[in-house]
Motif scaffolding. Sequence first.
Motif, mmCIF file in Angstrom:
data_model
loop_
_atom_site.group_PDB
_atom_site.id
_atom_site.type_symbol
_atom_site.label_atom_id
_atom_site.label_comp_id
_atom_site.label_asym_id
_atom_site.label_seq_id
_atom_site.Cartn_x
_atom_site.Cartn_y
_atom_site.Cartn_z
ATOM 1 N N THR A 1 -0.361 2.677 -8.423
ATOM 2 C CA THR A 1 -1.596 2.130 -7.871
ATOM 3 C C THR A 1 -1.279 0.937 -6.978
ATOM 4 O O THR A 1 -0.192 0.368 -7.029
ATOM 5 C CB THR A 1 -2.537 1.679 -9.004
ATOM 6 N N TYR A 2 -2.269 0.567 -6.163
ATOM 7 C CA TYR A 2 -2.147 -0.597 -5.304
ATOM 8 C C TYR A 2 -3.454 -1.377 -5.375
ATOM 9 O O TYR A 2 -4.409 -1.079 -4.657
ATOM 10 C CB TYR A 2 -1.840 -0.178 -3.864
ATOM 11 N N ASN B 1 -7.018 -2.558 -5.852
ATOM 12 C CA ASN B 1 -8.251 -1.775 -5.901
ATOM 13 C C ASN B 1 -8.314 -0.739 -4.793
ATOM 14 O O ASN B 1 -9.353 -0.139 -4.556
ATOM 15 C CB ASN B 1 -9.473 -2.697 -5.807
ATOM 16 N N MET B 2 -7.183 -0.531 -4.105
ATOM 17 C CA MET B 2 -7.145 0.424 -2.996
ATOM 18 C C MET B 2 -6.215 1.571 -3.361
ATOM 19 O O MET B 2 -5.319 1.417 -4.196
ATOM 20 C CB MET B 2 -6.642 -0.264 -1.724
ATOM 21 N N GLN C 1 0.814 -1.210 0.000
ATOM 22 C CA GLN C 1 0.000 0.000 0.000
ATOM 23 C C GLN C 1 0.851 1.265 0.000
ATOM 24 O O GLN C 1 0.480 2.258 -0.628
ATOM 25 C CB GLN C 1 -0.967 0.007 1.177
#
Length: 156
Positions: free
Chosen positions: A129-130, A132-133, A105
């Motif tokens: 990005t990480y 869907n978070m 994250q």
Amino acid sequence: MDWCPARSIGSLGKGYDEAGVENVTVKTAVFTGTQNGLRIKTWGRPSEAFVKGVVFEHAVMQNVQNPIIIDQNYCNGNRGCPHQSSGVKISEVTYSDIHGSSATQVAVKLLCSPSNPCTGIGLQDIKLTYGNMPAESSCEHADGSASGYVVPPSCL
């Protein structure tokens, strides 16, 4: 795509009288499933070494654990340096056009020395990005600026 054998500036400051590193450019690299992407690592102990004028640009991260990282707390096996502060001075480091995915994250980690804070750190056109978070940034003793599109949001 160009192959880039050097993507990390590491293990600086193990010895007190080490020379510095300056005017280094790393560009057009792809990292897939690696532990580290674009990294500067220094020992957590006194040193006269420095890092200055480094540019990381045009890199793609694919599931990388630490896509962008400055770690000034390195202490191999906690021998000879625990609880010490890195004396390596880091300044004028730019990360530009860095895109892709993080396996963790916290996609941007700027963990600088309390006795020698990082200065002049630049983040420009970053999109990490990480899953869907939302990805996150973490900064300690780091100063600089962000410009253009920067995701995760800059902690500078």
